[in-house]
Design a protein around this motif. Sequence first.
Motif, PDB file in Angstrom:
ATOM      1  N   THR A 132       0.819  -1.215   0.000  1.00 27.82           N
ATOM      2  CA  THR A 132       0.000   0.000   0.000  1.00 27.82           C
ATOM      3  C   THR A 132       0.851   1.263   0.000  1.00 27.82           C
ATOM      4  O   THR A 132       0.417   2.297  -0.478  1.00 27.82           O
ATOM      5  N   ASP A 133       2.083   1.156   0.563  1.00 27.94           N
ATOM      6  CA  ASP A 133       2.926   2.346   0.598  1.00 27.94           C
ATOM      7  C   ASP A 133       3.366   2.754  -0.807  1.00 27.94           C
ATOM      8  O   ASP A 133       3.805   3.858  -1.035  1.00 27.94           O
TER       9      ASP A 133
ATOM     10  N   ARG B 220       3.669   5.766   5.495  1.00 24.91           N
ATOM     11  CA  ARG B 220       3.731   4.311   5.336  1.00 24.91           C
ATOM     12  C   ARG B 220       5.166   3.835   5.098  1.00 24.91           C
ATOM     13  O   ARG B 220       5.540   2.735   5.504  1.00 24.91           O
TER      14      ARG B 220
ATOM     15  N   LEU C 176       7.698   4.927   6.517  1.00 24.96           N
ATOM     16  CA  LEU C 176       8.383   4.817   7.806  1.00 24.96           C
ATOM     17  C   LEU C 176       8.177   3.428   8.411  1.00 24.96           C
ATOM     18  O   LEU C 176       9.016   2.942   9.167  1.00 24.96           O
TER      19      LEU C 176
ATOM     20  N   GLU D  77      -2.898   3.598  10.652  1.00 26.80           N
ATOM     21  CA  GLU D  77      -1.589   2.952  10.456  1.00 26.80           C
ATOM     22  C   GLU D  77      -0.774   2.997  11.749  1.00 26.80           C
ATOM     23  O   GLU D  77      -0.166   2.000  12.150  1.00 26.80           O
TER      24      GLU D  77
ATOM     25  N   HIS E  37      13.304  -4.381  11.733  1.00 30.04           N
ATOM     26  CA  HIS E  37      12.456  -3.483  10.936  1.00 30.04           C
ATOM     27  C   HIS E  37      11.691  -4.284   9.880  1.00 30.04           C
ATOM     28  O   HIS E  37      10.482  -4.141   9.730  1.00 30.04           O
TER      29      HIS E  37
ATOM     30  N   HIS F 133       3.141  -6.676  10.051  1.00 30.17           N
ATOM     31  CA  HIS F 133       2.075  -5.691   9.802  1.00 30.17           C
ATOM     32  C   HIS F 133       1.353  -6.024   8.496  1.00 30.17           C
ATOM     33  O   HIS F 133       0.123  -6.082   8.442  1.00 30.17           O
TER      34      HIS F 133
END
Lengths: 122, 190
Positions: free
Chosen positions: A3-4, A17, A19, A46, B172, B179
């Motif tokens: 989605t980013d 996003r 980040l 988010e 990360h 997510h």
Amino acid sequence: MKTDMNPSFPVMCRAIRALGPDIGGIGRMPAPLAHHASSCLRCQAEVIRYRRLRRELVALADRVNSAPPTLLTNVAHAVQGESAHQVPPPRRTRVVAQIAGATAAAASLAAVAMWRRTRAAA
Amino acid sequence: MTMGEVKPSEEALLEQARSGDARAFSELVRIHQDEVFTLATRLVNDRQLAADVSQEAFIRAWRALPKFRGDARFSTWLHRIVVNAAWSMRRAQQRHAVSPLSDGYLEPSAEGDDPQDLATVASLRPRLLSALSQLSAPVRAVVVLKDIYDWPHREIADHLGITTTAAKVRLHRGRKQLHDLLWAELGSAD
């Protein structure tokens, strides 16, 4: 899902996003992003999702799985087997060692006695 | 143990085990076996291998016990041994692997949670556990050790044989993947 990378998202949404897990909170974002997020429900969602993820992971620390019942017995057997190597040798070994020691001592005494006799005869 | 008999403290058990008392050590195993097995399961994502890792870790702990000085808690020390055992056994199994390792990520249910959070937890936890099992082992190990067990980056890096920077990058990446896996089927909305 990327989605980013969605080109239909506004630039600010895409920047937030990007980040990803480093989003933290709106208060910790650079000012322009924070300003955008404070009025963008999508970006607020988010932020909340990452917070939930972190909270859920932390909560897993209190959860334990029951070990298989064989674990304790297997470890106990292995450990007792190993400690057996550290205890004194078995009785048979000790008896053999004692006999060997006594034989050596007797042989020494006999050698000394023979030496004395030979010397006296000379 | 009979009624009224006082159970020895963990410190007393440790002292006895350190001097070679196998029964005292077995009692320590009984106390810590679930947490050790849980960590092993989270690291290797396979119950059978996790059982082997746990057994190996306890045996290594028994051998290394005379060197345990008590600078860290016994459970912390044990966890380090589990991580090392898991990593070395995983590598060994990879060399001989003929089939996928995973038999599913097994965790207890959400029973006992705060009722306020129960709905959220109930809906999220199974998906989170499933998502964790989908991470690659090196990424999952960092996420597990950092986010669940709160290990410092440096210690994670030391035990996994990577740099601190690599540990941070993996963390990360792991969080991002979790997510995405958790909310992928729901699109951008929750």
